[in-house]
Design an enzyme around this catalytic site. Structure first.
Site, PDB file in Angstrom:
ATOM      1  CG  HIS A  48      -1.984  -1.034   1.188  1.00  0.00           C
ATOM      2  ND1 HIS A  48      -2.994  -1.048   0.263  1.00  0.00           N
ATOM      3  CD2 HIS A  48      -2.187  -2.128   1.977  1.00  0.00           C
ATOM      4  CE1 HIS A  48      -3.792  -2.084   0.475  1.00  0.00           C
ATOM      5  NE2 HIS A  48      -3.315  -2.762   1.502  1.00  0.00           N
ATOM      6  CG  ASP A  87      17.451 -13.325  -5.512  1.00  0.00           C
ATOM      7  OD1 ASP A  87      17.604 -14.263  -4.698  1.00  0.00           O
ATOM      8  OD2 ASP A  87      17.147 -13.510  -6.706  1.00  0.00           O
TER       9      ASP A  87
END
Length: 254
Positions: A48, A87
Site C-alpha cells: 500500500h 535476493d
C-alpha cells in the site's frame, strides 16, 4: 563470509517484545532516520505504498549499520516478488492476505530453495554477499523469517491450520481489512473488531506462534501487548508526519 544473522527471528524465538514502526515512504533517507529512533524493527511496505522492489535495496542499505531489523512486505503472495526481495537481502518478509493453509504453504515454498521449495537460484545476489557466503543456498533458510498476515474473518477462523504450516514463523493481524470483512469498514476500533482481535491474538499464542499487529493507538497497542503480541508496530511515517505538521499549523494559524 558468514551468513548474516536475523536478529528479528531470534527475538521472536526468545519471546521478547519487539516494537516496530511502519515505513510507507520510499527512499533511504527516511529509512535511515527511523533506523536511529530506537525501534526494534521497521516495516518497508510495497503493498500500500509507492515503494517498489528496486526501492527496497537503498532502504536495506541505509538501515544496515543500525541495531534495527528490516521487515519487507511484498505487494502480494507472489513467488516472483518474494524471490526478488530475498535476493536483495531481505531476510524477513510479511506476506499479505493469507487466507488458508494452502496459501501459507505457497509462501513457504517461495522462501525455500529446491528441493524444499521453488525459490529460483542465483549466485551473484546481495543476499549471498555476491557469492561470498559459503553454502548460501543450503543454509539461507536458517536466517529467513516468514510472517503471514491474517486479515479477514475467514482467515481468523483458520488460524490454527495456518499456524501449523511448517515454515510459518509468525502471524500478523491486519485490523483495517479485518474490520472491513466484518462489515465495519474504516472502524477498526469497533467493539466487535476489538473482540475479534483479542481472540485472534490469544489463539495465535496458544498455537505456539508469535502474534503481531499494527495500530496507531497507543492505548490499543498496550492492550494488544497485554493480550500477547510479540511484535507490535505502533506508528507510521505518513501518520506521524501528518499529525505533527497539522498540529504545528494549528498552533501558528489558529
Amino acid at each position: 563470509m558468514m551468513l548474516p544473522p536475523n536478529a528479528f527471528k531470534r527475538g521472536l524465538a526468545e519471546g521478547r517484545s519487539l516494537i516496530g514502526y511502519w515505513c510507507s515512504l520510499p527512499g533511504g533517507i527516511g529509512a535511515e532516520l527511523l533506523a536511529g529512533c530506537g525501534y526494534d524493527w521497521l516495516l518497508f511496505d510495497t503493498e500500500h505504498a509507492l515503494t517498489d522492489v528496486p526501492d527496497i535495496l537503498p532502504m536495506l542499505q541505509a538501515v544496515a549499520p543500525y541495531p534495527v531489523s528490516p521487515v519487507v512486505r511484498p505487494a502480494s503472495n507472489d513467488p516472483v516478488l518474494i524471490k526478488r526481495l530475498l535476493d536483495l537481502g531481505a531476510q524477513t518478509l510479511m506476506i499479505p492476505y493469507v487466507q488458508t493453509a494452502e496459501e501459507a504453504r505457497a509462501a513457504v515454498a517461495a522462501m525455500r530453495y529446491a528441493p524444499r521449495g521453488i525459490r529460483g537460484m542465483a549466485g551473484m545476489v546481495r543476499a549471498s554477499r555476491f557469492g561470498s557466503v559459503p553454502d548460501y543456498a543450503r543454509r539461507a533458510e536458517e536466517e529467513l523469517c516468514l510472517i503471514v498476515q491474517v486479515e479477514t474473518a475467514e482467515a481468523l477462523a483458520r488460524i490454527d491450520e495456518i499456524a501449523a504450516v511448517d515454515g510459518v514463523d509468525a502471524l500478523f493481524i491486519g485490523p483495517a481489512d479485518l474490520a472491513a470483512s466484518m462489515g465495519h469498514s474504516g472502524d477498526a476500533s469497533h467493539p466487535e473488531v476489538r473482540a475479534a482481535i483479542e481472540a485472534a491474538i490469544k489463539r495465535i499464542v496458544a498455537a505456539g506462534k508469535p502474534a503481531g499487529i499494527l495500530t496507531l493507538s497507543p492505548e490499543f497497542a498496550e492492550a494488544c501487548l497485554g493480550w500477547g503480541t510479540t511484535f507490535t508496530a505502533v506508528g507510521m511515517d505518513l501518520a506521524t508526519l501528518s499529525t505533527g505538521a497539522r498540529a504545528l499549523a494549528r498552533r501558528f494559524k489558529g
